[in-house]
Design a protein around this motif. Structure first.
Motif, mmCIF file in Angstrom:
data_model
loop_
_atom_site.group_PDB
_atom_site.id
_atom_site.type_symbol
_atom_site.label_atom_id
_atom_site.label_comp_id
_atom_site.label_asym_id
_atom_site.label_seq_id
_atom_site.Cartn_x
_atom_site.Cartn_y
_atom_site.Cartn_z
ATOM 1 N N PRO A 177 43.062 3.961 9.679
ATOM 2 C CA PRO A 177 42.937 4.855 10.610
ATOM 3 C C PRO A 177 44.792 5.543 9.963
ATOM 4 O O PRO A 177 45.129 6.898 10.091
ATOM 5 C CB PRO A 177 43.211 5.339 11.687
ATOM 6 C CG PRO A 177 41.847 4.193 11.297
ATOM 7 C CD PRO A 177 41.997 3.042 10.266
ATOM 8 N N VAL A 178 45.366 4.546 10.398
ATOM 9 C CA VAL A 178 46.489 4.458 9.680
ATOM 10 C C VAL A 178 46.945 5.390 7.713
ATOM 11 O O VAL A 178 48.260 6.150 8.076
ATOM 12 C CB VAL A 178 48.095 2.769 10.598
ATOM 13 C CG1 VAL A 178 49.370 3.750 9.752
ATOM 14 C CG2 VAL A 178 47.522 2.528 11.291
ATOM 15 N N SER B 182 43.012 9.897 17.138
ATOM 16 C CA SER B 182 42.452 10.741 16.738
ATOM 17 C C SER B 182 41.549 10.789 15.376
ATOM 18 O O SER B 182 40.271 10.716 14.665
ATOM 19 C CB SER B 182 42.521 12.203 16.985
ATOM 20 O OG SER B 182 43.892 12.908 15.948
ATOM 21 N N THR B 183 42.083 10.039 14.530
ATOM 22 C CA THR B 183 41.646 9.854 12.461
ATOM 23 C C THR B 183 40.890 9.371 12.872
ATOM 24 O O THR B 183 39.441 8.527 12.278
ATOM 25 C CB THR B 183 43.248 9.565 11.781
ATOM 26 O OG1 THR B 183 43.820 10.253 11.553
ATOM 27 C CG2 THR B 183 42.761 9.297 11.046
ATOM 28 N N GLY C 135 43.558 12.051 2.002
ATOM 29 C CA GLY C 135 43.499 10.237 2.587
ATOM 30 C C GLY C 135 42.524 9.613 2.381
ATOM 31 O O GLY C 135 42.784 8.605 2.367
ATOM 32 N N LEU C 136 41.188 10.190 1.934
ATOM 33 C CA LEU C 136 39.586 9.698 1.655
ATOM 34 C C LEU C 136 39.653 9.282 0.857
ATOM 35 O O LEU C 136 39.710 7.607 0.598
ATOM 36 C CB LEU C 136 38.473 10.193 2.991
ATOM 37 C CG LEU C 136 38.467 10.766 3.671
ATOM 38 C CD1 LEU C 136 37.239 11.445 4.190
ATOM 39 C CD2 LEU C 136 38.201 9.906 4.728
ATOM 40 N N ILE C 137 39.834 9.455 -0.006
ATOM 41 C CA ILE C 137 40.259 9.074 -1.847
ATOM 42 C C ILE C 137 41.435 7.913 -1.597
ATOM 43 O O ILE C 137 41.010 6.702 -2.354
ATOM 44 C CB ILE C 137 40.570 9.959 -2.295
ATOM 45 C CG1 ILE C 137 39.613 11.089 -3.091
ATOM 46 C CG2 ILE C 137 41.213 9.796 -3.472
ATOM 47 C CD1 ILE C 137 39.299 12.338 -4.064
ATOM 48 N N VAL D 179 38.903 7.979 15.621
ATOM 49 C CA VAL D 179 37.812 8.476 15.931
ATOM 50 C C VAL D 179 36.572 9.447 15.129
ATOM 51 O O VAL D 179 35.668 8.954 15.065
ATOM 52 C CB VAL D 179 38.009 9.123 17.268
ATOM 53 C CG1 VAL D 179 36.407 10.025 18.176
ATOM 54 C CG2 VAL D 179 38.677 8.536 18.570
ATOM 55 N N ALA D 180 37.243 10.038 14.212
ATOM 56 C CA ALA D 180 36.643 11.011 13.544
ATOM 57 C C ALA D 180 36.643 9.908 12.272
ATOM 58 O O ALA D 180 35.543 10.375 11.241
ATOM 59 C CB ALA D 180 37.052 12.333 12.511
ATOM 60 N N LEU D 181 36.991 8.527 11.982
ATOM 61 C CA LEU D 181 36.965 7.656 11.029
ATOM 62 C C LEU D 181 35.258 7.683 11.290
ATOM 63 O O LEU D 181 34.501 6.868 10.516
ATOM 64 C CB LEU D 181 37.702 6.839 10.094
ATOM 65 C CG LEU D 181 38.611 7.400 9.581
ATOM 66 C CD1 LEU D 181 39.600 6.756 9.410
ATOM 67 C CD2 LEU D 181 37.759 8.003 7.657
ATOM 68 N N LEU D 182 35.580 6.928 12.519
ATOM 69 C CA LEU D 182 33.897 6.353 13.206
ATOM 70 C C LEU D 182 33.411 6.945 13.127
ATOM 71 O O LEU D 182 31.999 6.607 12.337
ATOM 72 C CB LEU D 182 34.966 5.135 14.652
ATOM 73 C CG LEU D 182 33.472 5.061 15.302
ATOM 74 C CD1 LEU D 182 33.323 3.545 14.782
ATOM 75 C CD2 LEU D 182 34.732 4.476 16.609
ATOM 76 N N ILE D 183 33.343 8.213 13.511
ATOM 77 C CA ILE D 183 31.978 8.813 13.473
ATOM 78 C C ILE D 183 31.150 9.329 11.998
ATOM 79 O O ILE D 183 29.927 9.453 11.959
ATOM 80 C CB ILE D 183 32.054 10.459 14.840
ATOM 81 C CG1 ILE D 183 32.743 9.654 15.916
ATOM 82 C CG2 ILE D 183 31.089 11.085 14.672
ATOM 83 C CD1 ILE D 183 33.310 11.460 16.757
ATOM 84 N N THR D 184 32.665 9.709 11.354
ATOM 85 C CA THR D 184 32.185 9.580 10.167
ATOM 86 C C THR D 184 31.072 8.686 9.412
ATOM 87 O O THR D 184 30.654 9.263 8.698
ATOM 88 C CB THR D 184 33.182 10.184 9.350
ATOM 89 O OG1 THR D 184 33.787 11.157 9.390
ATOM 90 C CG2 THR D 184 33.273 10.808 7.738
ATOM 91 N N ALA D 185 31.220 7.655 9.555
ATOM 92 C CA ALA D 185 31.433 6.600 8.881
ATOM 93 C C ALA D 185 30.025 5.957 9.359
ATOM 94 O O ALA D 185 28.914 5.405 9.165
ATOM 95 C CB ALA D 185 32.359 5.263 9.216
#
Length: 135
Positions: free
Chosen positions: A105-106, A76-77, A18-20, A79-85
């Motif tokens: 996120p989508v 949740s995706t 997903g991130l790639i 929020v997880a991306l925000l915290i990771t970034a």
């Protein structure tokens, strides 16, 4: 225990996919490929946050706002991306244009969901073919 480890590996692999894909498709979504440990850290942080946040947010929404239950995965995706970034050294940056924060996120949620669904099928198919070839 073995099934738990397999599911965990599939979830982490789907998070990586997903991130790639987001890095390849979205203009403001950047993975720092010059530091591979940063990318691994981003995958682990994102996967752990996603696995913790989704059930927690679902519980909160079920109690307080049941109408939001359908969007918990994307929330949740996000929020997880925000915290990771935000974590320094995580190897993930989300910036301009502004719509990257909406699209990321989508896209990550869709790709992760598809990968979580398809990866086990690929592993099972390989295992079945190997057993048939040996029999």
């Amino acid at each position: 225990m073995v099934m738990f480890l397999i599911r965990t590996l599939i979830f982490v692999a789907s998070a990586a996919v997903g991130l790639i894909v987001a890095d390849l498709v979205l203009e403001g979504f950047t993975i720092d490929w010059s530091h591979p440990l940063g990318f691994i850290l981003a995958i682990v942080i994102f996967a752990v946050l996603q696995s913790v946040l989704a059930p927690w947010l679902a519980t909160v929404a079920r109690r307080n706002a049941p109408a939001l239950l359908g969007g918990i995965g994307i929330v949740s995706t996000f929020v997880a991306l925000l915290i990771t970034a935000v974590i320094p050294g995580a190897g993930l940056t989300i910036g301009a244009p502004w719509w990257t924060w909406v699209a990321a996120p989508v896209l990550v949620w869709i790709v992760t969901a598809l990968a979580t669904w398809l990866l086990p099928a690929l592993f099972i198919k390989k295992k079945v073919e190997a057993r048939r070839a040996g029999a």
